[in-house]
Design a protein around this motif. Structure first.
Motif, PDB file in Angstrom:
ATOM      1  N   ASN A 140      43.807  76.079 -35.854  1.00 22.33           N
ATOM      2  CA  ASN A 140      43.852  77.238 -34.958  1.00 22.33           C
ATOM      3  C   ASN A 140      44.726  76.959 -33.741  1.00 22.33           C
ATOM      4  N   CYS A 141      44.584  75.767 -33.161  1.00 17.71           N
ATOM      5  CA  CYS A 141      45.358  75.440 -31.959  1.00 17.71           C
ATOM      6  C   CYS A 141      46.846  75.352 -32.293  1.00 17.71           C
ATOM      7  N   ALA A 142      47.164  74.770 -33.466  1.00 17.32           N
ATOM      8  CA  ALA A 142      48.575  74.676 -33.866  1.00 17.32           C
ATOM      9  C   ALA A 142      49.149  76.079 -34.082  1.00 17.32           C
ATOM     10  N   GLU A 143      48.400  76.923 -34.776  1.00 19.03           N
ATOM     11  CA  GLU A 143      48.902  78.261 -35.109  1.00 19.03           C
ATOM     12  C   GLU A 143      49.088  79.145 -33.871  1.00 19.03           C
ATOM     13  N   PHE A 144      48.163  79.010 -32.899  1.00 17.22           N
ATOM     14  CA  PHE A 144      48.210  79.910 -31.740  1.00 17.22           C
ATOM     15  C   PHE A 144      48.821  79.250 -30.494  1.00 17.22           C
ATOM     16  N   GLY A 145      49.333  78.024 -30.650  1.00 17.64           N
ATOM     17  CA  GLY A 145      50.064  77.379 -29.552  1.00 17.64           C
ATOM     18  C   GLY A 145      49.192  76.909 -28.405  1.00 17.64           C
ATOM     19  N   ILE A 146      48.002  76.408 -28.712  1.00 20.46           N
ATOM     20  CA  ILE A 146      47.065  75.962 -27.672  1.00 20.46           C
ATOM     21  C   ILE A 146      47.071  74.439 -27.576  1.00 20.46           C
ATOM     22  N   GLU A 147      47.067  73.937 -26.331  1.00 18.32           N
ATOM     23  CA  GLU A 147      47.037  72.485 -26.091  1.00 18.32           C
ATOM     24  C   GLU A 147      45.677  71.938 -26.530  1.00 18.32           C
ATOM     25  N   LEU A 148      45.705  71.055 -27.537  1.00 14.55           N
ATOM     26  CA  LEU A 148      44.467  70.462 -28.065  1.00 14.55           C
ATOM     27  C   LEU A 148      44.451  68.970 -27.788  1.00 14.55           C
ATOM     28  N   HIS A 149      43.362  68.491 -27.233  1.00 15.59           N
ATOM     29  CA  HIS A 149      43.197  67.044 -27.049  1.00 15.59           C
ATOM     30  C   HIS A 149      42.434  66.485 -28.242  1.00 15.59           C
ATOM     31  N   ASP A 150      43.253  66.038 -29.188  1.00 16.66           N
ATOM     32  CA  ASP A 150      42.793  65.551 -30.487  1.00 16.66           C
ATOM     33  C   ASP A 150      42.436  64.068 -30.350  1.00 16.66           C
ATOM     34  N   TYR A 151      42.056  63.451 -31.469  1.00 18.20           N
ATOM     35  CA  TYR A 151      41.607  62.054 -31.425  1.00 18.20           C
ATOM     36  C   TYR A 151      42.597  61.112 -30.729  1.00 18.20           C
ATOM     37  N   GLN A 152      43.884  61.371 -30.887  1.00 17.14           N
ATOM     38  CA  GLN A 152      44.851  60.417 -30.319  1.00 17.14           C
ATOM     39  C   GLN A 152      45.117  60.669 -28.839  1.00 17.14           C
ATOM     40  N   SER A 153      44.566  61.742 -28.282  1.00 18.47           N
ATOM     41  CA  SER A 153      44.843  62.054 -26.875  1.00 18.47           C
ATOM     42  C   SER A 153      44.039  61.147 -25.942  1.00 18.47           C
ATOM     43  N   PRO A 154      44.668  60.652 -24.871  1.00 18.00           N
ATOM     44  CA  PRO A 154      43.910  59.851 -23.893  1.00 18.00           C
ATOM     45  C   PRO A 154      42.948  60.692 -23.060  1.00 18.00           C
ATOM     46  N   HIS A 155      42.971  62.006 -23.247  1.00 17.58           N
ATOM     47  CA  HIS A 155      42.093  62.887 -22.458  1.00 17.58           C
ATOM     48  C   HIS A 155      40.969  63.510 -23.279  1.00 17.58           C
ATOM     49  N   ARG A 156      40.903  63.210 -24.601  1.00 17.84           N
ATOM     50  CA  ARG A 156      39.847  63.843 -25.394  1.00 17.84           C
ATOM     51  C   ARG A 156      38.474  63.462 -24.848  1.00 17.84           C
ATOM     52  N   GLY A 157      37.544  64.361 -24.962  1.00 18.64           N
ATOM     53  CA  GLY A 157      36.191  64.054 -24.512  1.00 18.64           C
ATOM     54  C   GLY A 157      35.347  65.302 -24.507  1.00 18.64           C
ATOM     55  N   ILE A 158      34.139  65.179 -23.969  1.00 17.31           N
ATOM     56  CA  ILE A 158      33.280  66.352 -23.825  1.00 17.31           C
ATOM     57  C   ILE A 158      34.022  67.336 -22.920  1.00 17.31           C
ATOM     58  N   VAL A 159      34.071  68.571 -23.328  1.00 19.12           N
ATOM     59  CA  VAL A 159      34.901  69.564 -22.648  1.00 19.12           C
ATOM     60  C   VAL A 159      34.616  69.606 -21.140  1.00 19.12           C
ATOM     61  N   HIS A 160      33.358  69.431 -20.749  1.00 20.09           N
ATOM     62  CA  HIS A 160      33.001  69.534 -19.331  1.00 20.09           C
ATOM     63  C   HIS A 160      33.231  68.229 -18.571  1.00 20.09           C
ATOM     64  N   VAL A 161      33.636  67.198 -19.282  1.00 23.46           N
ATOM     65  CA  VAL A 161      34.027  65.961 -18.615  1.00 23.46           C
ATOM     66  C   VAL A 161      35.554  65.894 -18.535  1.00 23.46           C
ATOM     67  N   MET A 162      36.227  66.217 -19.645  1.00 25.11           N
ATOM     68  CA  MET A 162      37.682  66.013 -19.692  1.00 25.11           C
ATOM     69  C   MET A 162      38.462  67.045 -18.868  1.00 25.11           C
ATOM     70  N   ALA A 163      38.001  68.287 -18.821  1.00 26.77           N
ATOM     71  CA  ALA A 163      38.780  69.314 -18.105  1.00 26.77           C
ATOM     72  C   ALA A 163      38.866  69.018 -16.599  1.00 26.77           C
ATOM     73  N   PRO A 164      37.741  68.659 -15.942  1.00 29.36           N
ATOM     74  CA  PRO A 164      37.863  68.271 -14.530  1.00 29.36           C
ATOM     75  C   PRO A 164      38.713  67.016 -14.342  1.00 29.36           C
ATOM     76  N   GLU A 165      38.575  66.050 -15.244  1.00 25.25           N
ATOM     77  CA  GLU A 165      39.372  64.819 -15.126  1.00 25.25           C
ATOM     78  C   GLU A 165      40.869  65.113 -15.099  1.00 25.25           C
ATOM     79  N   MET A 166      41.284  66.133 -15.858  1.00 27.72           N
ATOM     80  CA  MET A 166      42.707  66.478 -15.912  1.00 27.72           C
ATOM     81  C   MET A 166      43.149  67.257 -14.676  1.00 27.72           C
ATOM     82  N   GLY A 167      42.197  67.628 -13.839  1.00 23.78           N
ATOM     83  CA  GLY A 167      42.538  68.465 -12.686  1.00 23.78           C
ATOM     84  C   GLY A 167      42.747  69.911 -13.091  1.00 23.78           C
TER      85      GLY A 167
END
Lengths: 190, 464
Positions: free
Chosen positions: B94-121
């Motif tokens: 879905n993210c690939a098809e609709f052009g959405i930034e996905l933090h997949d397994y290889q991303s250094p920012h993947r995590g619980i959504v409510h932890v990773m989003a604040p971490e990214m600012g």
């Protein structure tokens, strides 16, 4: 969603307070990518024992309740998570309305968007419903009135949700029609 | 007229005000997505031939159905079921098809959504933030208006970047006093829920204020706001202050240079005006607060760690005591513990792991206890490992896992067994939440770690 104007049905009573969405549909069933087929898992932990056998004392396992379209539940029904799987599961069981003296915000929003009428009634009426021996009710959405034990009671429902339910309209259609206003907002707010 | 923080954020996002014919239309600045509550929304987009209006305002990660054990030698991840694997793959598609930034397994920012989003600012003061997840209230720690939505609404935001919403009521929770030793944000929020009840906040957005709130770190404020939903509230908010700015500065998505200075001024002006009024005002006194734990089957059934179980004089208390295997008049302290879980969007940030490690350092967990420590994100994992916290956990006998929601929601196979008692730093102690028939005691990371060492519910102050 299907248009809903009037329900005349028996009702099922779950008197427990604070029935949370983990009870309505446990998380193990949330790996689905579809809205369909969740009714069989509704209230799973209360409905089945650890071997998957139906528990005979659970109301939804009793023959006289299986075709009821209305659930009367204890105070603060639907608290907990935002999972829309909860109203999907209840609708898939054949329910069309849920009545309680308090219904949690997200569950109520999700229900109304799917054609499951969530009605909050005063505590006195709630108590009568919980204790009723004759479990029959008529819910008239058009006139915002429910009839129980020969008495009529007005109920509140959000006007827009009512309009959508009476006409079987999906609120997304309305939102998409507002594109000029959304464009204007984005132009002025970056 | 003086305005509250909530009023200011709400009004700045009104595309159309509420009318007799329709609810208000609220613009959403940031839409967070995960694998569990989004697939059916993307199906609606496909059925109607719609695009994602603002992929740049949409951010995705995967956390609920993901295993916390590493892949095997052939790279296969140990999903609990084929359905779980397919759900994660559907999000990738879905993210690939609709052009959405996905933090997949290889991303250094993947995590619980409510932890990773604040971490990214990505979450900033004054924003509107939504996610198909009730713990979206976490992000109110930054002075954002952040709340959970259902999947239909996920579809609405994907397609229109807006929500149909009537303005909720406002509640001020004024937290007075200084909590006692061995306590933190988790103890404060449990005490608040204990006082106002699990439906005390229904229909409201809470603003938390007072000396005990100002004293909390940003991580503590996230823990606090996270559990606003456990009081029935849509959202919890804390006014931005210097701590908020210091936490955000330099994060990947935070404004830079001259934009940063302007943003700081704007953000600090969001605080409620003197004289702003609220629909409901509650005062909570936490002076000398003791560590808090739950004893029953919802977060409002809680008390001091040395509590005595209540009389079973109403059906709900009786049902809870029975489910938990408890007797009226007994203590919770000293009850045998089978499982300890340190993790979740409530308590899986670096400060939480440090708090648990401070107690576990040089100690062993009891032989009969199974303990999982699950960092909230890849960032938390890397920082914890850089500090050697993972070694403290493993040397104590705990399992150090990969980031995810894990045993908080028990969707990925991490769970407690029937009848087992789990002391958990998560947010919900509902029946069966951590596995069918499992029993949950909610507590802080310090209380969880102390209980792991003792093999029974223990007071963390004895380990300080």
């Amino acid at each position: 969603m299907e248009a809903l104007k009037r329900i005349e049905s028996c009702f099922v009573v779950l008197p427990e307070e604070n029935i949370d969405t983990d009870q309505i549909i446990p998380a193990q069933f949330l790996t689905t990518t579809s809205r369909e087929g969740l009714g069989q898992h509704a209230f799973h932990h209360w409905r089945y024992d650890e071997n998957g056998q139906p528990k005979p004392d659970f109301p939804f396992n009793q023959a006289e309740n299986t075709h009821c379209q209305v659930l009367v539940a204890g105070h603060n029904f639907g608290c907990g998570s935002s999972r829309e799987h909860a109203p999907w599961a209840l609708l898939d069981m054949g329910l069309k309305a849920v009545i309680s003296s308090e219904i949690a915000d997200i569950f109520r929003n999700n229900s109304l968007k799917n054609g499951l009428l969530a009605i909050v009634v005063p505590e006195s009426l709630h108590r009568q419903l919980l204790q009723a021996s004759e479990r029959k009710i008529i819910i008239d959405l058009e006139n915002q009135q429910l009839t129980f034990a020969g008495q009529h009671h007005a109920f509140e429902v959000d006007g827009f949700a009512r309009h959508c339910m009476l006409n079987g309209l999906d609120p997304l259609g309305f939102l998409l029609e507002q594109q000029p206003a959304i464009d204007a907002y984005e132009n002025t707010h970056g | 007229m003086p305005k509250s923080l909530f009023d200011k954020v709400w009004e700045a996002h009104e595309v159309l005000p509420q009318s007799p014919d329709h609810p208000g239309i609220l613009y959403i600045d940031l839409h967070l997505i995960h694998e569990v509550t989004s697939p059916q929304a993307f199906t609606v987009l496909r059925e109607r031939g719609l695009k994602v209006r603002r992929p740049d305002r949409t951010l995705a990660t995967m956390d609920h159905s993901t295993p916390t054990l590493p892949p095997d030698a052939s790279g296969q991840r140990p999903y609990v079921s084929e359905a779980a694997r397919r759900q994660v793959e559907q999000l990738q598609k879905n993210c690939a098809e609709f052009g959405i930034e996905l933090h997949d397994y290889q991303s250094p920012h993947r995590g619980i959504v409510h932890v990773m989003a604040p971490e990214m600012g990505a979450v900033q003061p004054g924003m509107t933030v939504v996610c198909g997840d009730s713990h979206t209230s976490t992000h109110g720690a930054f002075g954002a208006l952040a709340f959970g939505i259902g999947t239909s609404e996920v579809g609405h935001v994907l397609a229109s970047q807006c929500l149909l919403q009537n303005k909720p009521k406002s509640m001020l929770v004024e937290v007075k006093g200084t909590p006692g030793p061995g306590t933190g944000a988790k103890d404060i929020i449990l005490a608040i829920i204990g006082q106002i009840g699990i439906h005390g906040g229904t229909g409201h957005v809470i603003e938390y204020r007072g000396e005990a709130i100002s004293a909390l770190s940003m991580e503590g404020r996230m823990t606090l706001c996270n559990m606003s939903i456990e009081a029935g509230a849509r959202a919890g908010m804390v006014a931005p202050d210097e701590k908020t700015l210091a936490w955000l500065k330099g994060r990947p998505r935070a404004p830079q240079g001259a934009d940063w200075e302007a943003a700081c001024q704007r953000w600090l002006a969001l605080a409620s005006d003197p004289g702003a009024t609220f629909d409901t005002v509650v005062e909570v006194d936490v002076e000398g607060l003791k560590p808090q734990i739950t004893w029953g089957t919802h977060p409002g059934m809680e008390g001091n760690i040395d509590l005595t179980l209540p009389a079973d004089d109403n059906p709900d208390t009786r049902k809870a005591l029975q489910y938990m295997g408890e007797q009226p008049g007994e203590a919770m302290l000293g009850r045998k513990v089978d499982v300890v879980f340190v993790g979740s969007c409530t308590n899986a940030r670096l400060s939480d792991l440090r708090e648990a490690a401070a107690i576990l350092r040089g100690r062993k967990i009891a032989a009969h206890v199974r303990m999982l420590v699950v960092p909230g994100s890849e960032q938390v994992r890397q920082q914890a490992e850089a500090e050697g916290l993972h070694q403290i956990f493993t040397e104590a006998g705990a399992q150090w896992r990969e980031p995810g929601c894990s045993m908080c929601i028990a969707m990925n196979g991490d769970r407690a067994g029937p009848g087992e008692l789990a002391v958990s730093t998560s947010n919900r102690n509902f029946e069966g939440r951590q596995g069918q028939g499992s029993r949950t005691v909610l507590a802080s990371p310090a209380t969880a770690a102390a209980s792991a060492v003792r093999g029974a519910i223990a007071d963390p102050r004895e380990f300080l």
